[in-house]
Design a protein around this motif. Structure first.
Motif, PDB file in Angstrom:
ATOM      1  N   ALA A   1      28.779 -47.513  29.847  1.00 13.09           N
ATOM      2  CA  ALA A   1      29.018 -48.502  28.789  1.00 13.09           C
ATOM      3  C   ALA A   1      29.866 -47.894  27.664  1.00 13.09           C
ATOM      4  O   ALA A   1      30.778 -48.537  27.142  1.00 13.09           O
ATOM      5  CB  ALA A   1      27.689 -49.020  28.244  1.00 13.09           C
ATOM      6  N   ALA A   2      29.577 -46.649  27.309  1.00 17.59           N
ATOM      7  CA  ALA A   2      30.315 -45.999  26.226  1.00 17.59           C
ATOM      8  C   ALA A   2      31.766 -45.713  26.628  1.00 17.59           C
ATOM      9  O   ALA A   2      32.680 -45.848  25.806  1.00 17.59           O
ATOM     10  CB  ALA A   2      29.611 -44.707  25.822  1.00 17.59           C
ATOM     11  N   LEU A   3      31.994 -45.325  27.860  1.00 22.62           N
ATOM     12  CA  LEU A   3      33.367 -45.094  28.321  1.00 22.62           C
ATOM     13  C   LEU A   3      34.181 -46.382  28.262  1.00 22.62           C
ATOM     14  O   LEU A   3      35.355 -46.375  27.884  1.00 22.62           O
ATOM     15  CB  LEU A   3      33.368 -44.506  29.740  1.00 22.62           C
ATOM     16  CG  LEU A   3      32.937 -43.045  29.829  1.00 22.62           C
ATOM     17  CD1 LEU A   3      32.615 -42.674  31.269  1.00 22.62           C
ATOM     18  CD2 LEU A   3      34.014 -42.116  29.277  1.00 22.62           C
ATOM     19  N   ILE A   4      33.550 -47.495  28.590  1.00 18.66           N
ATOM     20  CA  ILE A   4      34.228 -48.795  28.500  1.00 18.66           C
ATOM     21  C   ILE A   4      34.496 -49.133  27.035  1.00 18.66           C
ATOM     22  O   ILE A   4      35.609 -49.504  26.665  1.00 18.66           O
ATOM     23  CB  ILE A   4      33.392 -49.895  29.183  1.00 18.66           C
ATOM     24  CG1 ILE A   4      33.338 -49.635  30.698  1.00 18.66           C
ATOM     25  CG2 ILE A   4      33.946 -51.286  28.867  1.00 18.66           C
ATOM     26  CD1 ILE A   4      32.303 -50.466  31.433  1.00 18.66           C
TER      27      ILE A   4
ATOM     28  N   ALA B   1      27.243 -42.498  23.849  1.00 18.95           N
ATOM     29  CA  ALA B   1      26.177 -42.646  24.851  1.00 18.95           C
ATOM     30  C   ALA B   1      24.932 -41.867  24.432  1.00 18.95           C
ATOM     31  O   ALA B   1      23.802 -42.358  24.586  1.00 18.95           O
ATOM     32  CB  ALA B   1      26.669 -42.179  26.215  1.00 18.95           C
ATOM     33  N   ALA B   2      25.128 -40.665  23.895  1.00 15.94           N
ATOM     34  CA  ALA B   2      23.982 -39.860  23.443  1.00 15.94           C
ATOM     35  C   ALA B   2      23.219 -40.598  22.355  1.00 15.94           C
ATOM     36  O   ALA B   2      21.979 -40.662  22.385  1.00 15.94           O
ATOM     37  CB  ALA B   2      24.467 -38.499  22.948  1.00 15.94           C
ATOM     38  N   ALA B   3      23.952 -41.172  21.393  1.00 13.71           N
ATOM     39  CA  ALA B   3      23.296 -41.913  20.307  1.00 13.71           C
ATOM     40  C   ALA B   3      22.547 -43.127  20.860  1.00 13.71           C
ATOM     41  O   ALA B   3      21.417 -43.411  20.445  1.00 13.71           O
ATOM     42  CB  ALA B   3      24.334 -42.339  19.266  1.00 13.71           C
ATOM     43  N   ALA B   4      23.161 -43.838  21.793  1.00 11.82           N
ATOM     44  CA  ALA B   4      22.511 -45.013  22.382  1.00 11.82           C
ATOM     45  C   ALA B   4      21.236 -44.615  23.126  1.00 11.82           C
ATOM     46  O   ALA B   4      20.212 -45.304  23.031  1.00 11.82           O
ATOM     47  CB  ALA B   4      23.483 -45.722  23.326  1.00 11.82           C
ATOM     48  N   MET B   5      21.300 -43.507  23.844  1.00 10.28           N
ATOM     49  CA  MET B   5      20.113 -43.061  24.586  1.00 10.28           C
ATOM     50  C   MET B   5      19.012 -42.602  23.633  1.00 10.28           C
ATOM     51  O   MET B   5      17.835 -42.855  23.879  1.00 10.28           O
ATOM     52  CB  MET B   5      20.509 -41.957  25.575  1.00 10.28           C
ATOM     53  CG  MET B   5      21.399 -42.489  26.703  1.00 10.28           C
ATOM     54  SD  MET B   5      22.100 -41.211  27.771  1.00 10.28           S
ATOM     55  CE  MET B   5      20.651 -40.722  28.682  1.00 10.28           C
TER      56      MET B   5
END
Length: 159
Positions: free
Chosen positions: A90-93, A150-154
C-alpha cells in the motif's frame, strides 16, 4: 508413502513433484504458477526473486527445493491482495515508488521481512535491508519513504 517435497507456500501445505535440486523460483513459477517473484540474475544478486522462508528474505533463484522442505515460504502473492494489500504494498503505491516494477516484488519481500523484525527502522537499516535489491529506475528515495510510511502504518495498527 507420498513422493515429493513437502512445504507450506502462502499458508497452504504442498507436496511438490519437482526434483529436490530444482531451484525454488522455478518451482514457484512453473509448478505452482506464482509469478510475482521474478527471474533476474539467476545468482541471487539482484533481489527480484526474493521470497520469505520462515520470515527471512532469501533469493529463490539459487535456493534448491530440498533446502526449504518442511518450511514456510511466502511469496509476494502471499503478503497481500488487491483488496487487502500488505502495508508495504500500500505504501509503495501511495508513494508512487514502483516505476518499471521488475524489482518491486523483491523489494516488497525485503521490506516486509525488515518490518516484521524491526518495527521502527532508521534510514540506515532500511538501506541495509534493501541493499540486496537492485533497482535501476532511480526510485530509491520514494522506496525509502514508502518503507517508512509502511512502518508507521504497521505501528499504528499494532497500537
Amino acid at each position: 508413502m507420498e513422493a515429493g517435497t513437502r512445504l507450506t507456500v502462502n499458508g497452504t501445505g504442498r507436496t511438490l513433484a519437482s526434483a529436490p535440486d530444482t531451484m525454488l523460483l522455478d518451482v514457484l513459477r512453473g509448478e505452482l504458477g506464482l509469478k510475482a517473484a521474478r527471474f533476474g540474475c539467476g545468482e541471487g544478486l539482484c533481489g527480484s526473486c526474493r521470497v520469505l522462508v520462515d520470515g527471512h528474505a532469501v533469493a529463490s533463484c539459487n535456493t534448491p527445493l530440498w533446502s526449504v522442505a518442511g518450511r514456510e515460504v511466502t511469496t509476494p502473492e502471499g503478503l497481500g491482495t488487491a483488496d487487502a494489500p500488505h502495508p508495504v504494498q500500500a505504501a509503495l503505491i501511495a508513494e508512487q515508488a514502483a516505476q518499471c516494477g521488475y524489482c518491486i516484488s523483491g523489494i516488497v519481500v525485503s521490506a516486509a521481512a525488515l518490518l516484521a523484525h524491526t518495527p521502527d527502522p532508521d534510514d540506515a537499516a532500511i538501506r541495509a535491508a534493501l541493499d540486496p535489491n537492485l533497482c535501476r529506475c532511480g526510485a530509491h528515495n520514494r522506496i525509502l519513504r514508502a518503507v517508512r510510511r509502511a512502518a508507521a502504518a504497521m505501528r499504528d495498527r499494532a497500537a
